[in-house]
Each structure stands twice: as C-alpha cells, then as structure tokens.
Design an enzyme around this catalytic site. Structure first.
Site, PDB file in Angstrom:
ATOM      1  N   ASP A 199       0.854  -1.178   0.000  1.00 14.75           N
ATOM      2  CA  ASP A 199       0.000   0.000   0.000  1.00 14.75           C
ATOM      3  C   ASP A 199       0.894   1.233   0.000  1.00 14.75           C
ATOM      4  O   ASP A 199       1.998   1.218   0.541  1.00 14.75           O
ATOM      5  CB  ASP A 199      -0.884  -0.034   1.251  1.00 14.75           C
ATOM      6  N   SER A 200       0.401   2.308  -0.583  1.00 16.49           N
ATOM      7  CA  SER A 200       1.220   3.522  -0.689  1.00 16.49           C
ATOM      8  C   SER A 200       1.429   4.210   0.648  1.00 16.49           C
ATOM      9  O   SER A 200       2.318   5.044   0.792  1.00 16.49           O
ATOM     10  CB  SER A 200       0.558   4.509  -1.652  1.00 16.49           C
TER      11      SER A 200
ATOM     12  N   GLY B 270      -0.932   6.076   1.809  1.00 17.47           N
ATOM     13  CA  GLY B 270      -1.802   7.240   1.734  1.00 17.47           C
ATOM     14  C   GLY B 270      -2.905   7.223   2.768  1.00 17.47           C
ATOM     15  O   GLY B 270      -3.192   8.244   3.404  1.00 17.47           O
ATOM     16  N   PHE B 271      -3.536   6.072   2.962  1.00 15.69           N
ATOM     17  CA  PHE B 271      -4.627   5.983   3.930  1.00 15.69           C
ATOM     18  C   PHE B 271      -4.136   6.331   5.327  1.00 15.69           C
ATOM     19  O   PHE B 271      -4.801   7.056   6.072  1.00 15.69           O
ATOM     20  CB  PHE B 271      -5.237   4.575   3.917  1.00 15.69           C
TER      21      PHE B 271
ATOM     22  N   ASP C 299      -8.480  -6.864   0.784  1.00 11.72           N
ATOM     23  CA  ASP C 299      -7.655  -7.037   1.983  1.00 11.72           C
ATOM     24  C   ASP C 299      -8.355  -6.421   3.171  1.00 11.72           C
ATOM     25  O   ASP C 299      -9.204  -5.537   3.010  1.00 11.72           O
ATOM     26  CB  ASP C 299      -6.299  -6.343   1.806  1.00 11.72           C
TER      27      ASP C 299
ATOM     28  N   CYS D 233      -7.572 -26.268  10.634  1.00 15.31           N
ATOM     29  CA  CYS D 233      -6.467 -25.478  11.179  1.00 15.31           C
ATOM     30  C   CYS D 233      -5.931 -26.139  12.452  1.00 15.31           C
ATOM     31  O   CYS D 233      -6.535 -27.064  13.002  1.00 15.31           O
ATOM     32  CB  CYS D 233      -6.914 -24.041  11.455  1.00 15.31           C
TER      33      CYS D 233
ATOM     34  N   CYS E 211      -8.461 -26.138  15.467  1.00 14.82           N
ATOM     35  CA  CYS E 211      -9.645 -26.995  15.388  1.00 14.82           C
ATOM     36  C   CYS E 211      -9.315 -28.482  15.330  1.00 14.82           C
ATOM     37  O   CYS E 211     -10.165 -29.313  15.653  1.00 14.82           O
ATOM     38  CB  CYS E 211     -10.489 -26.590  14.184  1.00 14.82           C
TER      39      CYS E 211
END
Length: 375
Positions: free
Chosen positions: A90-91, A93-94, A267, A307, A310
């Site tokens: 991700d850049s 930016g968020f 995501d 998993c 479980c």
C-alpha cells in the site's frame, strides 16, 4: 499478466490468474495484512501452509520502521522478511490522511508528522513509488487521497483531482523504473460517494492504462447500501480485462458483495484484529471465546476446519489461553480466522466454477447478518 478463466453466468463474479514476479495468484484472492512485512502472531511458514500467495505490507509503516535504508541493505523486502511469495505494498496514503490533525495536503505531495515521534516527513507520488521500487513489491499502489465519508462535493472533487494528478506522476515514474523490475502498478480511482466524480476519476485513470485498477475510498464508515451502490457503479466502469482491487474490505459479507460485482482482490485487518480479542469466524457466525459458556466446552471451534486450533484444541482450552493472556491463544485464533477466510474464498471459487455463486451468496448472506459479522 491477468487471465480470466471462468465467468459466472449469473453475476459479474469471475475466476482468474494474476501473474506476478513471485508466482501466480488465483483470483478471487483475499490478502492478509502484514503491515510491517509480517502478520501479527503468525509465522511465515504457517501462512504458506494455509496457501497464502499474496500479502499486503504498508509503505508508510515500513518507511518509519525499520526505514528504507535498512531494507535496501538487504536488497529488497522479500530478502529482509524471508517471505518468498508476493507482496502488495500500500502507498501509505490511507495512514497519512487518517492523521487529519498532523498532515497538510499540497499539489506536490503531503507533509505529515510521524505517529511514533512527531517528526515531520514529506511524501510525493515519486518518493512513494521509489520506496516500493526499493522493496521490489510485486504490486505497487500509487499515492492517493482516501477522502472520508460525509465531506462535501467541492472537497471531494479537489481530492479526486489531486489523486488523478498523482496517478499520472506515479505512472511516469513506473515507466522509468529500474531495469529488470517487473512489479505491477495499480492506480486508484476515487470520487468519494459522488457518481459523477467516480466516473470522471475512473475514465481518467483508465486513460493511463496501468496494469491494474483499485477502487479506493469505500468501506470507510458509510452505510452498507451506499457501499454497495458505489461498489457496483465504480466496478461497472472498469473493463473486464483489468484486475480489480477493492481496498480495505475483509468481512465475509463485504467480500461476497465485491466478488458478485467482479472484484478480484481485497484485503483487511479484520480477521486477525478480532482474533486478538477472542472472536473467531465460523460457519455459524462469530464465536466469542471469552464467554463463560465455553469454560467446559470440549468441542473444537469448528468441526469442519482443519487449522491447528480446530484439529487439536477444545473451545474450553482456548478460552483458558485467552483468560490467562497466553500468546498461544492469539496465535491459534489468528491462524483459524485466516484459514476461515481462505476456506470461504475456496468455496466461492467452486461456486463460480459451477455457475452457482448467486445461490451460494444468498444462502450465506441469509445465514449471516451484518451485525453478526462485525466485532
């Protein structure tokens, strides 16, 4: 680069193969979030066994810690982390724009304060691309402005225009990337919740002809009906031959909505975030293991799940781990929730292959309501 191998007959859902430098990725694809190049409470070998081919890491956080020079010393982010599958970065930016009291947006870039020590920094489209080029990310995200839900039209228009300008500059940097670097650039459409801005943004982004397109600025606190409206509209504007990525969605109902509308990648931190608080995804809804009712429960969290949790441990034992604040509890719950998301995606793929996705989605959404899936 991106090949569609099956279109659902009754929706826009599709199966595809995205060719990336560190291996092909089958879509639809849920990307776990490893902000600093690592999943919280999950080792790489666990992720690999679960079938993860693409992980998200964050440029903003990696820039601050450990720093670009450290990663450059190792050659790239893969060498530094020993993750030999694909990275989407991700850049940042968020993260920068969420620091609303500590940043200043300009045409050239954005000035911001570190959330760690208050030091000042400056990101430009070119500098953010350069960092991701140093990482040798398999998918690069352009710097954009993720505007909040509820702003007025003029502010949304300004941010959309800046995002488009930054996309052009990022593409220019990408075209001049270092020799041998084969990562794919995804440019981001914005426009807030105004359809004419969405249309203008998407048309201008498409003119740049980047390898992939992301839909940004949704799932930012808006009501679900508004999310669905803009998701469907914006996705319809993007040609079907482009891989489509919706940023920041990760609850099962939002993912099924996205797949229905032709989205290929998504995501979210939600599965592991809720796991750290003792909330586990199951086919019967969220199981909150801290509740007293599970103290003497000898059953596994979910019978059909394979998993580690479980297949070996009981609900009562997992509750004991959480009540005792043992790290193993968080590790087991995190693995379970990521495994659940991958199982859901695999069921979805089977439904698309058999032209049964619409029925599958309806049965799922009838069983799970929005409130049941949110922590």
């Amino acid at each position: 680069m991106f090949n569609i191998i099956k279109n659902d007959k009754n929706s826009n859902a599709r199966l595809g193969i995205l060719e990336l430098p560190h291996g092909n990725v089958a879509t639809p694809c849920f990307m776990p979030v490893g902000t600093l190049g690592v999943m919280k409470a999950l080792k790489h070998d666990v992720l690999e066994k679960l079938g993860c081919d693409l992980m998200l890491a964050n440029t903003y956080h990696l820039y601050l810690r450990p720093g670009i020079d450290v990663i450059k010393k190792y050659g790239n982010l893969h060498n530094f982390t020993t993750w030999n599958k694909n990275f989407l970065t991700d850049s940042g930016g968020f993260q920068v724009f969420s620091l609303s009291n500590f940043r200043k947006i300009e045409d050239e870039g954005v000035d911001f304060k570190s959330h760690i020590d208050g030091s000042r920094h400056y990101f430009t489209p070119e500098s953010v691309f350069s960092m991701q080029e140093t990482f040798e990310s398999d998918i690069i995200m352009a710097l954009d402005i993720c505007s909040p839900y509820g702003i007025d039209y003029d502010e949304a228009s300004l941010y959309t225009n800046i995002t488009t300008s930054w996309a052009r500059r990022t593409l220019c940097a990408y075209k001049n990337r270092k020799e041998g670097y084969e990562g794919l650039l995804f440019l981001i459409t914005q426009g807030n919740f105004f359809k004419d801005l969405r249309k203008r943004s998407t048309e201008l982004i498409l003119e740049l002809n980047s390898p992939g397109i992301a839909i940004g600025g949704i799932s930012v606190g808006e009501p679900r009906d508004r999310y669905l409206e803009i998701l469907e509209y914006n996705s319809s504007l993007i040609p079907k031959d482009k891989p489509k990525y919706v940023m920041g969605i990760g609850t099962p109902h939002y993912i099924l909505d996205a797949i229905y509308n032709g989205i290929d990648i998504f995501d979210c931190v939600n599965p592991t975030r809720i796991a750290r608080h003792g909330s586990l995804l199951t086919d019967n809804g969220i199981l909150r293991i801290n509740r007293a009712e599970f103290c003497f429960d000898t059953c596994s969290v979910e019978r059909e799940c394979s998993c580690t949790l479980c297949t070996r441990y009981s609900r009562g034992y997992l509750r004991h781990l959480f009540k005792s604040e043992e790290a193993l509890g968080v590790m087991l719950a995190s693995e379970h929730n990521i495994h659940y998301m991958f199982r859901l995606i695999n069921k979805t793929k089977n439904a698309i292959m058999n032209d049964n996705f619409v029925k599958f989605r309806k049965l799922y959404l009838d069983k799970y309501d929005e409130g049941n899936l949110n922590e």
